[in-house]
Motif scaffolding. Structure first.
Motif, PDB file in Angstrom:
ATOM      1  N   ILE A  91       0.840  -1.203   0.000  1.00  0.00           N
ATOM      2  CA  ILE A  91       0.000   0.000   0.000  1.00  0.00           C
ATOM      3  C   ILE A  91       0.872   1.249   0.000  1.00  0.00           C
ATOM      4  CG2 ILE A  91      -1.649   1.337   1.353  1.00  0.00           C
ATOM      5  CD1 ILE A  91      -2.900  -1.074  -0.053  1.00  0.00           C
ATOM      6  N   ALA A  92       1.915   1.257   0.830  1.00  0.00           N
ATOM      7  CA  ALA A  92       2.814   2.412   0.891  1.00  0.00           C
ATOM      8  C   ALA A  92       3.528   2.614  -0.437  1.00  0.00           C
ATOM      9  CB  ALA A  92       3.820   2.232   2.020  1.00  0.00           C
ATOM     10  N   ALA A  93       3.919   1.516  -1.091  1.00  0.00           N
ATOM     11  CA  ALA A  93       4.575   1.622  -2.397  1.00  0.00           C
ATOM     12  C   ALA A  93       3.623   2.215  -3.427  1.00  0.00           C
ATOM     13  CB  ALA A  93       5.061   0.243  -2.841  1.00  0.00           C
ATOM     14  N   SER A  94       2.341   1.829  -3.371  1.00  0.00           N
ATOM     15  CA  SER A  94       1.349   2.382  -4.303  1.00  0.00           C
ATOM     16  C   SER A  94       1.142   3.873  -4.066  1.00  0.00           C
ATOM     17  CB  SER A  94       0.015   1.649  -4.149  1.00  0.00           C
ATOM     18  OG  SER A  94       0.128   0.304  -4.551  1.00  0.00           O
ATOM     19  N   ASP A  95       1.196   4.266  -2.803  1.00  0.00           N
ATOM     20  CA  ASP A  95       1.002   5.676  -2.446  1.00  0.00           C
ATOM     21  C   ASP A  95       2.273   6.511  -2.606  1.00  0.00           C
ATOM     22  OD1 ASP A  95      -1.621   5.310  -1.811  1.00  0.00           O
ATOM     23  OD2 ASP A  95      -1.369   5.415   0.349  1.00  0.00           O
ATOM     24  N   LYS A  96       3.396   5.855  -2.862  1.00  0.00           N
ATOM     25  CA  LYS A  96       4.710   6.504  -2.891  1.00  0.00           C
ATOM     26  C   LYS A  96       4.978   7.220  -1.569  1.00  0.00           C
ATOM     27  CE  LYS A  96       3.659   8.643  -6.732  1.00  0.00           C
ATOM     28  NZ  LYS A  96       3.710   9.492  -7.960  1.00  0.00           N
ATOM     29  N   LYS A  97       4.690   6.483  -0.466  1.00  0.00           N
ATOM     30  CA  LYS A  97       4.793   7.048   0.865  1.00  0.00           C
ATOM     31  C   LYS A  97       5.750   6.252   1.733  1.00  0.00           C
ATOM     32  CE  LYS A  97       0.351   9.238   2.086  1.00  0.00           C
ATOM     33  NZ  LYS A  97      -0.829   9.104   2.976  1.00  0.00           N
ATOM     34  N   ASN A  98       6.305   6.916   2.744  1.00  0.00           N
ATOM     35  CA  ASN A  98       6.946   6.232   3.859  1.00  0.00           C
ATOM     36  C   ASN A  98       5.872   5.388   4.546  1.00  0.00           C
ATOM     37  OD1 ASN A  98       7.693   5.853   6.723  1.00  0.00           O
ATOM     38  ND2 ASN A  98       9.421   7.190   6.280  1.00  0.00           N
ATOM     39  N   MET A  99       6.157   4.106   4.789  1.00  0.00           N
ATOM     40  CA  MET A  99       5.142   3.195   5.303  1.00  0.00           C
ATOM     41  C   MET A  99       4.552   3.655   6.632  1.00  0.00           C
ATOM     42  SD  MET A  99       4.232   0.468   7.364  1.00  0.00           S
ATOM     43  CE  MET A  99       5.814   0.107   8.126  1.00  0.00           C
ATOM     44  N   PHE A 100       5.360   4.240   7.512  1.00  0.00           N
ATOM     45  CA  PHE A 100       4.865   4.692   8.808  1.00  0.00           C
ATOM     46  C   PHE A 100       3.905   5.874   8.699  1.00  0.00           C
ATOM     47  CE2 PHE A 100       8.914   2.707  10.399  1.00  0.00           C
ATOM     48  CZ  PHE A 100       8.302   1.697  11.124  1.00  0.00           C
ATOM     49  N   LEU A 101       3.980   6.603   7.594  1.00  0.00           N
ATOM     50  CA  LEU A 101       3.196   7.829   7.472  1.00  0.00           C
ATOM     51  C   LEU A 101       1.696   7.557   7.491  1.00  0.00           C
ATOM     52  CD1 LEU A 101       3.166  10.862   7.159  1.00  0.00           C
ATOM     53  CD2 LEU A 101       3.489  10.580   4.693  1.00  0.00           C
ATOM     54  N   ASN A 102       1.254   6.467   6.833  1.00  0.00           N
ATOM     55  CA  ASN A 102      -0.173   6.155   6.845  1.00  0.00           C
ATOM     56  C   ASN A 102      -0.698   5.958   8.264  1.00  0.00           C
ATOM     57  OD1 ASN A 102      -1.016   6.260   4.137  1.00  0.00           O
ATOM     58  ND2 ASN A 102      -0.127   4.265   3.699  1.00  0.00           N
ATOM     59  N   PHE A 103       0.135   5.436   9.158  1.00  0.00           N
ATOM     60  CA  PHE A 103      -0.276   5.205  10.536  1.00  0.00           C
ATOM     61  C   PHE A 103      -0.268   6.491  11.363  1.00  0.00           C
ATOM     62  CE2 PHE A 103       1.054   1.149   8.961  1.00  0.00           C
ATOM     63  CZ  PHE A 103       0.231   0.223   9.574  1.00  0.00           C
ATOM     64  N   ILE A 104       0.627   7.403  11.015  1.00  0.00           N
ATOM     65  CA  ILE A 104       0.819   8.609  11.823  1.00  0.00           C
ATOM     66  C   ILE A 104      -0.126   9.732  11.429  1.00  0.00           C
ATOM     67  CG2 ILE A 104       2.495  10.460  12.292  1.00  0.00           C
ATOM     68  CD1 ILE A 104       4.668   8.280  12.195  1.00  0.00           C
ATOM     69  N   GLU A 105      -0.525   9.787  10.165  1.00  0.00           N
ATOM     70  CA  GLU A 105      -1.323  10.920   9.675  1.00  0.00           C
ATOM     71  C   GLU A 105      -2.587  11.195  10.495  1.00  0.00           C
ATOM     72  OE1 GLU A 105      -0.319  11.785   5.011  1.00  0.00           O
ATOM     73  OE2 GLU A 105      -1.880  10.314   5.461  1.00  0.00           O
ATOM     74  N   PRO A 106      -3.331  10.163  10.960  1.00  0.00           N
ATOM     75  CA  PRO A 106      -4.507  10.491  11.774  1.00  0.00           C
ATOM     76  C   PRO A 106      -4.180  11.303  13.022  1.00  0.00           C
ATOM     77  CG  PRO A 106      -4.622   8.219  11.030  1.00  0.00           C
ATOM     78  CD  PRO A 106      -3.258   8.721  10.667  1.00  0.00           C
ATOM     79  N   ALA A 107      -2.962  11.146  13.545  1.00  0.00           N
ATOM     80  CA  ALA A 107      -2.557  11.902  14.729  1.00  0.00           C
ATOM     81  C   ALA A 107      -2.274  13.359  14.397  1.00  0.00           C
ATOM     82  CB  ALA A 107      -1.309  11.273  15.352  1.00  0.00           C
ATOM     83  N   LEU A 108      -1.981  13.627  13.131  1.00  0.00           N
ATOM     84  CA  LEU A 108      -1.650  14.979  12.711  1.00  0.00           C
ATOM     85  C   LEU A 108      -2.888  15.811  12.416  1.00  0.00           C
ATOM     86  CD1 LEU A 108       1.371  14.169  10.350  1.00  0.00           C
ATOM     87  CD2 LEU A 108       1.409  14.752  12.781  1.00  0.00           C
ATOM     88  N   GLY A 109      -4.063  15.161  12.491  1.00  0.00           N
ATOM     89  CA  GLY A 109      -5.303  15.899  12.360  1.00  0.00           C
ATOM     90  C   GLY A 109      -5.992  15.781  11.027  1.00  0.00           C
ATOM     91  N   LYS A 110      -5.266  15.353   9.984  1.00  0.00           N
ATOM     92  CA  LYS A 110      -5.875  15.231   8.659  1.00  0.00           C
ATOM     93  C   LYS A 110      -5.116  14.191   7.854  1.00  0.00           C
ATOM     94  CE  LYS A 110      -7.144  17.846   4.497  1.00  0.00           C
ATOM     95  NZ  LYS A 110      -8.491  17.251   4.434  1.00  0.00           N
ATOM     96  N   ILE A 111      -5.887  13.346   7.160  1.00  0.00           N
ATOM     97  CA  ILE A 111      -5.277  12.352   6.297  1.00  0.00           C
ATOM     98  C   ILE A 111      -4.982  12.974   4.938  1.00  0.00           C
ATOM     99  CG2 ILE A 111      -5.626  10.145   5.121  1.00  0.00           C
ATOM    100  CD1 ILE A 111      -7.426   9.317   7.409  1.00  0.00           C
ATOM    101  N   ASN A 112      -3.735  12.921   4.531  1.00  0.00           N
ATOM    102  CA  ASN A 112      -3.336  13.423   3.215  1.00  0.00           C
ATOM    103  C   ASN A 112      -3.510  12.284   2.220  1.00  0.00           C
ATOM    104  OD1 ASN A 112      -2.288  14.967   1.143  1.00  0.00           O
ATOM    105  ND2 ASN A 112      -0.154  14.552   1.685  1.00  0.00           N
ATOM    106  N   ASP A 113      -4.764  12.093   1.787  1.00  0.00           N
ATOM    107  CA  ASP A 113      -5.088  10.934   0.957  1.00  0.00           C
ATOM    108  C   ASP A 113      -4.479  11.081  -0.436  1.00  0.00           C
ATOM    109  OD1 ASP A 113      -6.135   8.507   0.371  1.00  0.00           O
ATOM    110  OD2 ASP A 113      -8.225   9.154   0.268  1.00  0.00           O
ATOM    111  N   VAL A 114      -4.190   9.928  -1.046  1.00  0.00           N
ATOM    112  CA  VAL A 114      -3.667   9.886  -2.403  1.00  0.00           C
ATOM    113  C   VAL A 114      -4.788   9.452  -3.324  1.00  0.00           C
ATOM    114  CG1 VAL A 114      -1.960   8.849  -3.950  1.00  0.00           C
ATOM    115  CG2 VAL A 114      -1.358   9.315  -1.562  1.00  0.00           C
ATOM    116  N   ASP A 115      -5.090  10.264  -4.330  1.00  0.00           N
ATOM    117  CA  ASP A 115      -6.138   9.912  -5.280  1.00  0.00           C
ATOM    118  C   ASP A 115      -5.791   8.588  -5.957  1.00  0.00           C
ATOM    119  OD1 ASP A 115      -7.248  10.077  -8.287  1.00  0.00           O
ATOM    120  OD2 ASP A 115      -8.556  11.238  -6.966  1.00  0.00           O
ATOM    121  N   SER A 116      -6.817   7.747  -6.149  1.00  0.00           N
ATOM    122  CA  SER A 116      -6.569   6.416  -6.701  1.00  0.00           C
ATOM    123  C   SER A 116      -5.891   6.471  -8.065  1.00  0.00           C
ATOM    124  CB  SER A 116      -7.882   5.631  -6.805  1.00  0.00           C
ATOM    125  OG  SER A 116      -8.809   6.311  -7.645  1.00  0.00           O
TER     126      SER A 116
END
Length: 453
Positions: free
Chosen positions: A332-357
């Motif tokens: 999933i992180a590879a598909s999003d081009k994201k650091n894998m931990f970021l998907n878990f941390i974003e809810p704590a930051l107040g807003k999910i920076n979603d990646v359009d499909s």
């Protein structure tokens, strides 16, 4: 903001159930990248020794530390309240549970949820599932019943209390076991073949298929794991997985990812290949995402859940929910081009920076029996399309160790480009990306993208 990331369930190196994980890139690099992305926040990781899922450790000691993110080891003898006090003394503004798989019982999220409740009682905001959700997902028959009552499609099944089922063998005074009679009667009311699996285990370990009632009873009798069982109707269809991240009604549905399966329609986590995201509407992707979003809201998801799915005759079935990090999280992180931990941390930051499909890139996941660090490091160096290499070791009671490497590869806007790159890896490293792996992935992609079923 001070952000505590914690994973409280670990058995330590002396446990017979310690699974060892070695990642390329290492976890320290990922944590430092998170710190660099958010210099305005202060991150700290609290972890029980678990073999290297959260940080680079071997169950005994930390192997490599992040430069900018401090680690604190949670003593193995600490209870829930002690762990909460341990984290709270550093006065974090928010705590994030990074729950991980565990053997033989997949109960890591349960403890993390209990720690979260204790932290909330101290006034600390926490991104973690409720104890109810984590415990129901741990005992799979409970979450199936809850989902069924909420109107979601799940397989029909029978829960088997193994201690009651075996009581006539353990106590010679029991002449007739009425519970066995009840279980046999209940299984006979299912459609065969049936799938028999552990009620509280991790992954597909121990999953078997029975085609007759006598075969089902024989499997139940022969099992010596001590775990309760679920006997479910086998839903014939295509195996998928998805993940949902978020909290408080703000959710992002990731995937779906299609899995390969054997002749029984079972996905073996040790040999299957995966591809995603699947966009083909022949699989009713829009409907699935709406279903999973509603499920997340109904269950009150707070963090991450991984969902096993089957698409059967135009209908989506939820097979299992894992309220934690899974090895699909890397794809999933590879598909999003994201650091894998970021998907878990974003809810704590107040807003999910979603990646359009449509902005997601294609990725695959496959396993190789090559375990030695040098050749795995070489292929990661030579091909930047390899996002993650996970070297995995699991010891067994007979002294043998199961060793393999799981590769996540992505970064392609076209699946054809992914296939060509995989073939290049096959030419240079044929023992890692084997001919069989290439064949299976090409077949899986072609099926996923074919216009009709």
């Amino acid at each position: 903001m001070k952000i505590a990331v914690y994973s409280s369930c670990g058995n330590g190196a002396e446990s017979a159930f310690l699974a060892a994980y070695r990642f390329i890139p290492d976890r320290a690099s990922l944590w430092d990248e998170i710190s660099e992305m958010f210099p305005e926040h202060e991150f700290k990781v609290y972890v029980g020794l678990q073999g290297g899922t959260t940080i680079d450790e071997d169950g005994v000691t930390i192997l490599k530390k992040a430069k900018n993110v401090p680690y604190t080891l949670i003593p193995l003898n600490y209870g829930v309240e002690e762990i909460a006090d341990f984290i709270a003394k550093d006065s974090p503004d928010v705590a994030v549970a990074f729950s991980t798989p565990s053997l033989p019982y997949d109960w890591g999220p349960v403890r993390d949820s209990l720690v979260a409740e204790a932290l909330r009682a101290k006034g600390i905001r926490t991104i973690a599932h409720s104890p109810r959700l984590s415990e129901e997902a741990f005992e799979k028959h409970k979450i199936n019943e809850r989902l069924r009552n909420l109107g979601f499609k799940v397989p029909n099944g029978v829960y088997v209390n193994k201690k009651l089922f075996d009581s006539c063998y353990e106590n010679a005074g029991i002449v007739r076991n009425a519970y066995r009679d009840y279980i046999r009667y209940s299984i006979l009311n299912l459609k065969f073949p049936v799938v028999i699996k552990n009620n509280s285990g991790a992954g597909t370990v121990g999953l078997l298929v029975a085609r007759t009632i006598d075969e089902a009873i024989s499997i139940l009798d022969s099992d010596k794991s001590g775990q309760d069982k679920i006997v479910e109707e086998r839903v014939l269809g295509i195996n998928f997985g998805a993940e949902v991240y978020g909290a408080d009604g703000d959710y992002s549905v990731k995937g779906p990812v299609i899995f390969s399966s054997d002749e029984d329609g079972i996905t073996d986590s040790f040999v299957s290949v995966k591809f995603g995201p699947v966009r083909n509407e022949k699989f009713k992707i829009t409907e699935l995402k709406e279903t999973l979003f509603r499920m997340a809201k109904e269950l009150g998801v707070c963090g991450c859940i991984q969902v096993d799915l089957i698409f059967s005759e135009g209908t989506w079935y939820i097979i299992e929910i894992n309220p934690r990090f899974s090895f699909m999280s890397m794809l999933i992180a590879a598909s999003d081009k994201k650091n894998m931990f970021l998907n878990f941390i974003e809810p704590a930051l107040g807003k999910i920076n979603d990646v359009d499909s449509l902005e997601q890139v294609f990725a695959i996941d496959f396993k190789t029996k090559v375990y030695d660090e040098a050749p795995i490091a070489d292929v990661c160096r030579d091909f930047d399309s390899i996002n993650t290499a996970l070297r995995f070791t699991l010891s067994s009671t007979d002294g043998e160790a199961c060793k393999d490497t799981e590769m996540t590869m992505g970064g392609f806007s076209k699946s054809s480009e992914l296939i060509e790159n995989l073939k290049e890896i096959n030419k240079k490293y044929p023992l890692i990306a084997t001919d069989e792996v290439v064949k299976n992935i090409v077949a899986l992609i072609e099926y996923a993208e074919r216009e009709t079923l």
